[in-house]
Design an enzyme around this catalytic site. Sequence first.
Site, short mmCIF file in Angstrom:
data_model
loop_
_atom_site.label_atom_id
_atom_site.label_comp_id
_atom_site.label_asym_id
_atom_site.label_seq_id
_atom_site.Cartn_x
_atom_site.Cartn_y
_atom_site.Cartn_z
N ILE A 1 -1.06 6.54 3.66
CA ILE A 1 -2.44 6.52 3.17
C ILE A 1 -2.59 5.21 2.43
O ILE A 1 -2.35 5.12 1.23
CB ILE A 1 -2.73 7.74 2.27
CG1 ILE A 1 -2.50 9.02 3.07
CG2 ILE A 1 -4.16 7.67 1.73
CD1 ILE A 1 -2.56 10.28 2.26
N HIS B 1 -5.31 4.33 -0.75
CA HIS B 1 -5.16 4.84 -2.12
C HIS B 1 -3.71 4.63 -2.56
O HIS B 1 -2.80 5.30 -2.06
CB HIS B 1 -5.54 6.31 -2.20
CG HIS B 1 -5.82 6.79 -3.59
ND1 HIS B 1 -6.92 7.55 -3.90
CD2 HIS B 1 -5.17 6.60 -4.75
CE1 HIS B 1 -6.92 7.82 -5.19
NE2 HIS B 1 -5.84 7.26 -5.73
N LEU B 2 -3.51 3.71 -3.47
CA LEU B 2 -2.18 3.37 -3.97
C LEU B 2 -1.46 4.62 -4.48
O LEU B 2 -2.07 5.48 -5.11
CB LEU B 2 -2.34 2.36 -5.11
CG LEU B 2 -1.04 1.94 -5.79
CD1 LEU B 2 -0.89 0.45 -5.69
CD2 LEU B 2 -1.04 2.40 -7.22
N HIS B 3 -0.19 4.70 -4.21
CA HIS B 3 0.65 5.77 -4.74
C HIS B 3 2.10 5.27 -4.77
O HIS B 3 2.55 4.59 -3.87
CB HIS B 3 0.52 7.05 -3.92
CG HIS B 3 0.73 6.88 -2.46
ND1 HIS B 3 -0.21 6.29 -1.62
CD2 HIS B 3 1.77 7.22 -1.66
CE1 HIS B 3 0.24 6.28 -0.39
NE2 HIS B 3 1.45 6.83 -0.38
N GLN B 4 2.78 5.60 -5.85
CA GLN B 4 4.17 5.19 -6.01
C GLN B 4 5.09 6.39 -5.82
O GLN B 4 4.91 7.42 -6.46
CB GLN B 4 4.40 4.59 -7.40
CG GLN B 4 5.85 4.20 -7.63
CD GLN B 4 6.01 3.30 -8.81
OE1 GLN B 4 5.99 2.10 -8.66
NE2 GLN B 4 6.16 3.88 -9.98
#
Length: 177
Positions: A134, A137-140
């Site tokens: 995805i 939308h940034l996600h770590q």
Amino acid sequence: MSSFVAQDGVGVRDTLQRLWTPHRMAYIKGENKPEDDREHGCPFCRLVGLSDEDALIVARGRTVYAVLNLYPYNPGHLMVVPYRHVADYTELTADETVELAEFTQHAMTVVRAVSDAHGFNIGMNQGVIAGAGIAAHLHQHLVPRWGGDANFMPVVGQTKVLPQLLGQTRELLAGAW
């Protein structure tokens, strides 16, 4: 229990055991992946409107939240996600950057306390070409690791054994948070 494998049209008994993980096929086929990951179609944006239990959210902060990965590499695999729909790390505000880092540190402490993780893989894939499922939308990711967790199952069998349901993992981590 041995299995039969077709060889030249004839069933031949082999010595392999089979462990079926049909839930992984949804990920492989891209099910639940939005065709449109702009804000209105983004699963990370939709999650924040659900209950923590339904969304698998472990903790909520002021600018970010921690959520379990629906298709985990290991038990306790979670992600730290900004509430704001932003694609690139360079687009985070100073407050978002700080809270993302603090949530990551706290998540490491919590996962160690709950599961005695030996180490972690931490990172984010920026853009589709870098492997982001995805990308909008940034996600770590924070993936707990243990000695021997890359045993024959994922290496040879291409199967990951998860000893706990996601809801149970969420309860443990949220309770310890």
